[in-house]
Write an enzyme that holds these catalytic residues in place. Structure first.
Site, PDB file in Angstrom:
ATOM      1  N   SER A  27       0.843  -1.190   0.000  1.00 41.54           N
ATOM      2  CA  SER A  27       0.000   0.000   0.000  1.00 41.54           C
ATOM      3  C   SER A  27       0.879   1.240   0.000  1.00 41.54           C
ATOM      4  CB  SER A  27      -0.920   0.022   1.220  1.00 41.54           C
ATOM      5  OG  SER A  27      -0.168   0.315   2.387  1.00 41.54           O
ATOM      6  N   MET A  59       3.975  -1.317   4.144  1.00 43.95           N
ATOM      7  CA  MET A  59       3.329  -0.047   4.443  1.00 43.95           C
ATOM      8  C   MET A  59       4.334   1.092   4.314  1.00 43.95           C
ATOM      9  SD  MET A  59       1.089  -1.186   7.797  1.00 43.95           S
ATOM     10  CE  MET A  59       0.441   0.478   8.033  1.00 43.95           C
ATOM     11  N   ILE A  86       8.633  -1.910   5.931  1.00 42.04           N
ATOM     12  CA  ILE A  86       8.473  -0.461   5.842  1.00 42.04           C
ATOM     13  C   ILE A  86       8.931   0.018   4.468  1.00 42.04           C
ATOM     14  CG2 ILE A  86       9.066   1.758   6.851  1.00 42.04           C
ATOM     15  CD1 ILE A  86       7.449  -0.104   8.700  1.00 42.04           C
ATOM     16  N   LYS A  87       8.017   0.695   3.755  1.00 46.90           N
ATOM     17  CA  LYS A  87       8.344   1.210   2.433  1.00 46.90           C
ATOM     18  C   LYS A  87       8.987   2.590   2.574  1.00 46.90           C
ATOM     19  CE  LYS A  87       5.444   0.620  -0.955  1.00 46.90           C
ATOM     20  NZ  LYS A  87       4.192   0.647  -1.747  1.00 46.90           N
ATOM     21  N   VAL A  88      10.207   2.707   2.082  1.00 45.08           N
ATOM     22  CA  VAL A  88      10.982   3.938   2.209  1.00 45.08           C
ATOM     23  C   VAL A  88      11.430   4.386   0.822  1.00 45.08           C
ATOM     24  CG1 VAL A  88      13.035   5.006   3.213  1.00 45.08           C
ATOM     25  CG2 VAL A  88      11.825   3.200   4.470  1.00 45.08           C
TER      26      VAL A  88
END
Length: 226
Positions: A27, A59, A86-88
Site C-alpha cells: 500500500s 506499508m 516499511i516502504k521507504v
C-alpha cells in the site's frame, strides 16, 4: 515468482486472498486515499488478519528525513505488527534510514525507484526489496525492462539478498515482462490481475467442456455418478 496485490480495500483483499495464490499486500498513501479516512492502524491489523503471518505486508512512511522515517517506521511496527515491511523512498535521506533500520533487523522495501543508481544503492544499503516503477519509468522514456534486468544481474553477481518487487503496471503484459527480466516479485492492482482471467475464450472453453459433458452424461455431476 510471487504476486502481491497493491490495494488497501478490505473486500478486494479478502477476495484475492481467497481465490489467488498471492504472497502479500502493498500500500501507499495514494492507495489509502481511495478508501477514505480509514481507522489507519486497525485497518491494517485487519489486513494482516486476512492474509496471515506468512504473507508480507508493506506499508509506506510519509517523512522525508531519516529521523522522521525511522520514527514513523517504529510507530507502524508498534501499532500494526513487527513483521511489516516499511516502504521507504530511495532518496539520500531514505537510504540513510534504510541502513539504520536494517541495523535493527527491520524489514524494508525501497520504493519510488526510477533509476539504476537508486536501486543499486538501496541494495547496498541492505533493503530487503526494491520497487522499480515499471510503467512510470516507461512514461519517462526509461527502459524499465533493461533496468530490472540489470538489477537482477547485480543481485546474482554480488550475492545481494535484495528481491526485486516490481510495481506500477498498466497491464498484465508489463507484469510478465518484469518477471521475464528477473523480478522475483511484483505488486499488481487487483483489477489488472483479475482482468487476466476475464479473456472470453477462457469461459468459452469451460462452457464447452460443460456442454460436452451434458451431451454425454446428461445433467449430472461427477459426484453423482454411480
Amino acid at each position: 515468482m510471487k504476486y502481491l496485490i497493491d490495494t488497501a480495500n478490505i473486500g478486494m483483499i479478502e477476495k484475492c486472498n481467497d481465490l489467488l495464490p498471492i504472497a502479500g499486500v502493498t500500500s501507499n498513501p495514494s492507495i489509502i486515499k481511495k478508501e477514505g479516512k480509514i481507522d489507519f492502524f486497525n485497518h491494517f491489523k485487519k489486513i494482516r488478519q486476512i492474509i496471515g503471518s506468512a504473507k508480507t505486508l508493506h506499508m509506506q512512511i510519509l517523512a522525508q528525513d531519516s529521523e522522521g522515517i525511522i520514527k514513523e517506521a517504529h510507530t507502524i511496527l508498534e501499532n500494526v505488527d513487527k513483521n511489516v515491511f516499511i516502504k521507504v523512498p530511495a532518496t539520500p535521506q531514505g537510504l540513510k534510514a534504510i541502513r539504520l533500520l536494517k541495523q535493527e533487523n527491520i524489514g524494508v522495501t525501497a520504493t519510488a525507484v526510477y533509476t539504476k543508481t537508486q536501486g543499486l544503492m538501496a541494495m547496498e544499503a541492505g533493503a530487503d526489496y526494491i520497487a522499480p516503477y515499471f510503467n512510470r519509468m516507461e512514461n519517462l522514456d526509461i527502459d524499465a525492462a533493461d533496468t530490472i534486468a540489470d538489477f537482477a544481474e547485480m543481485i546474482a553477481v554480488y550475492g545481494y539478498e535484495t528481491q526485486i518487487l516490481a510495481a506500477s503496471f498498466k497491464n498484465i503484459a508489463q507484469v510478465n515482462t518484469a518477471f521475464k527480466c528477473g523480478a522475483q516479485t511484483a505488486t499488481v492492482a487487483p483489477d489488472i490481475l483479475l482482468a487476466a482471467f476475464a479473456v472470453p475464450s477462457i469461459q468459452k472453453a469451460v462452457d464447452d467442456f460443460d456442454a460436452d459433458w451434458q451431451e454425454t452424461f446428461g445433467d449430472i455431476s461427477i459426484c453423482d455418478l454411480k
